[in-house]
Enzyme design. Structure first.
Site, PDB file in Angstrom:
ATOM      1  N   CYS A   1       0.650  -1.091  -0.080  1.00  0.00           N
ATOM      2  CA  CYS A   1      -0.107  -0.129  -0.275  1.00  0.00           C
ATOM      3  C   CYS A   1       0.636   1.321   0.169  1.00  0.00           C
ATOM      4  O   CYS A   1       2.377   1.377   0.770  1.00  0.00           O
ATOM      5  CB  CYS A   1      -0.950   0.503   1.149  1.00  0.00           C
ATOM      6  SG  CYS A   1      -1.266  -1.240   1.114  1.00  0.00           S
TER       7      CYS A   1
ATOM      8  N   ASP B   1      18.200  38.754 -13.716  1.00  0.00           N
ATOM      9  CA  ASP B   1      17.021  38.441 -14.148  1.00  0.00           C
ATOM     10  C   ASP B   1      15.953  39.892 -13.995  1.00  0.00           C
ATOM     11  O   ASP B   1      15.933  40.369 -12.281  1.00  0.00           O
ATOM     12  CB  ASP B   1      16.155  37.183 -13.858  1.00  0.00           C
ATOM     13  CG  ASP B   1      14.307  37.325 -14.559  1.00  0.00           C
ATOM     14  OD1 ASP B   1      14.375  37.328 -15.303  1.00  0.00           O
ATOM     15  OD2 ASP B   1      13.556  37.681 -13.897  1.00  0.00           O
TER      16      ASP B   1
END
Length: 490
Positions: free
Chosen positions: A34, A440
């Site tokens: 699981c 940037d």
């Protein structure tokens, strides 16, 4: 993490979904495995054992739980945060390289022998490349069985199986159901797709996920004809191994709805992998945000809208071309330049559901373009044609398995490639979570408003505390500016 038994037990007992994909719980009494967040009553501690992958569970003789479907959990975030041979191998296996080229092909791409790759994967994941690829084939087969009406023989070969017998045996072994039983169960519980030929599925992710910068960025920079925002979904064309396709991706509170239309179902594994990569769905936002929140200047941005992802790309070569077209121009101008290339050199496609018209042109198609026809400065033309030539002849490779530092050196050696272009390609095309853009314009504006150092060198020094998640810090810093990339389209 699977070796830390105490920590794994706590995660299972608390049903913590953040650990889905990090490890898998195998129950010795039921022989079922699981995900940690399985909704059933947790087994006794002495009956639990833990594995690092679904493939390792299957190889040990456990079958997938029918309730939590552990084979569909998000991938481990480790493979996106690392650049070593194991992480690169996992990204290639996820793209279906073993199915197409075998283990020798995988080893050749990584520059190691097949034996070395086998040993490394066994040591870390408890399963070799063939077992990992088999687990992925089983999951692809299940998707095709449950979401399409393809005959089982076509499903088998589309999923990558070499024979129908192997397909049947694998599905029975992994899911404890025959292929026909899987289809019958799905037909009783699912609503059929309203559009024939469309594969509809859910892409899981670790919460939280903030869709505004992720889908806002993709929509704001969309190239007309190749990408669009329509009816609350980001749509685009895909160039794939055996054909092409279109995809529509729309955000929901606990999953991404993905609707794929493919000319060849054998491309399903690769298409899903590229969509997950595009949206950075295997990230661990809790770990990322926890570290960035430690900086008092970043903390308010993280607290305001946690769970930001890095918007990536479905094709590294495509993004590199678009990055060059976007040098020192506005977002609108970059889209215009890219749209002209697409119209002139892209392959036309049909899109009955929207306005997609072309595939983005391949480097081989762009290698034949006449530089004089480009409405760009002469130096930019040289940069673009040199890049396209290197991509077309294989001198430069920009894939999910590319070594980040090697790519940085190769890109820097090309004419016209400065730090911004190199880092934005490394961040969005190659997936380096630590790529940083101190030059940037948006980052420098954000730095000024937040009180961070304004010069690239000083800002880089300050950002050392954000490592290895500087690419995610970039996403938060970009939100300081009121730009369309930060908003979902109306």
């Amino acid at each position: 993490m699977h070796t830390d038994t105490e920590r794994c037990v706590r995660a299972v007992q608390s049903k913590d979904s953040r650990f889905d994909g990090w490890f898998f719980t195998a129950v010795l009494t039921t022989r079922i495995y699981c995900r940690p967040s399985c909704p059933v009553v947790p087994p006794k501690v002495e009956n639990m054992t833990f594995y690092p992958s679904a493939a390792a569970c299957q190889q040990a003789g456990f079958r997938a739980c029918k309730r939590c479907r552990p084979d569909t959990s998000p991938g481990s975030p480790e493979w996106n945060a690392r650049a070593d041979s194991v992480a690169r191998a996992m990204r290639l296996i996820r793209d279906g390289v073993v199915d197409r080229e075998g283990v020798p092909g995988l080893a050749a791409r990584l520059g190691y022998s097949a034996r070395q790759i086998e040993r490394q994967l066994l040591a870390e994941l408890g399963a070799g490349p063939l077992a990992l690829a088999r687990a992925q084939r089983a999951q692809t087969a299940r998707l095709l069985i449950e979401t399409t009406g393809l005959p089982m023989a076509e499903v088998a070969f589309a999923a990558g199986f070499s024979s129908i017998r192997t397909f049947n045996d694998t599905v029975r072994e992994v899911f404890a159901l025959a292929p026909g039983e899987l289809r019958s169960r799905a037909a009783r519980s699912a609503t059929p797709s309203p559009t024939p030929g469309v594969i509809a599925l859910r892409l899981p992710y670790r919460a939280p996920l903030n869709p505004t910068n992720l889908f806002g960025h993709l929509a704001a920079t969309a190239v007309p004809g190749v990408e669009e925002w329509r009816d609350g979904a980001y749509r685009r064309t895909l160039t794939l191994r055996y054909g092409h396709g279109t995809v529509a991706l729309s955000p929901h509170p606990d999953h991404i709805v993905c609707r794929l239309s493919l000319t060849d179902p054998r491309d399903l594994t690769l298409a899903i992998s590229r969509c997950r990569w595009l949206l950075d769905l295997d990230a661990d936002p809790v770990a990322v945000d926890e570290q960035l929140r430690a900086d008092p200047l970043l903390a308010p941005l993280v607290d305001k809208a946690p769970g930001r992802r890095v918007p990536r790309t479905v094709d590294g070569a495509e993004f590199a071309v678009r990055a060059v077209l976007g040098q020192q121009v506005s977002t609108a101008a970059a889209r215009t330049h890219a749209a002209r290339l697409v119209t002139a050199h892209g392959l036309p496609v049909d899109d009955p559901e929207g306005g997609l018209t072309h595939l983005f042109p391949t480097p081989e198609a762009l290698a034949a373009l006449d530089p004089e026809q480009l409405a760009l400065p002469r130096s930019r033309r040289t940069t673009l044609t040199t890049l396209v030539g290197a991509l077309a002849d294989g001198t430069l490779r920009l894939g999910t398995d590319t070594d980040w530092e090697k790519a940085r050196a190769e890109l820097t050696a090309l004419p016209g490639f400065g730090p911004w272009t190199v880092e934005v390609i490394t961040m969005r095309a190659l997936g380096d979570p630590d790529a940083f853009l101190p030059t940037d314009l948006g980052i420098r504006r954000a730095a000024g408003q937040l009180g961070l150092p304004s010069t690239p060198a000083a800002l880089t020094a300050r950002a050392a505390a954000w490592r290895p998640w500087r690419a995610y810090a970039v996403q938060y810093l970009w939100t300081v500016d009121d730009h369309p990339i930060n908003h979902l389209p109306a």
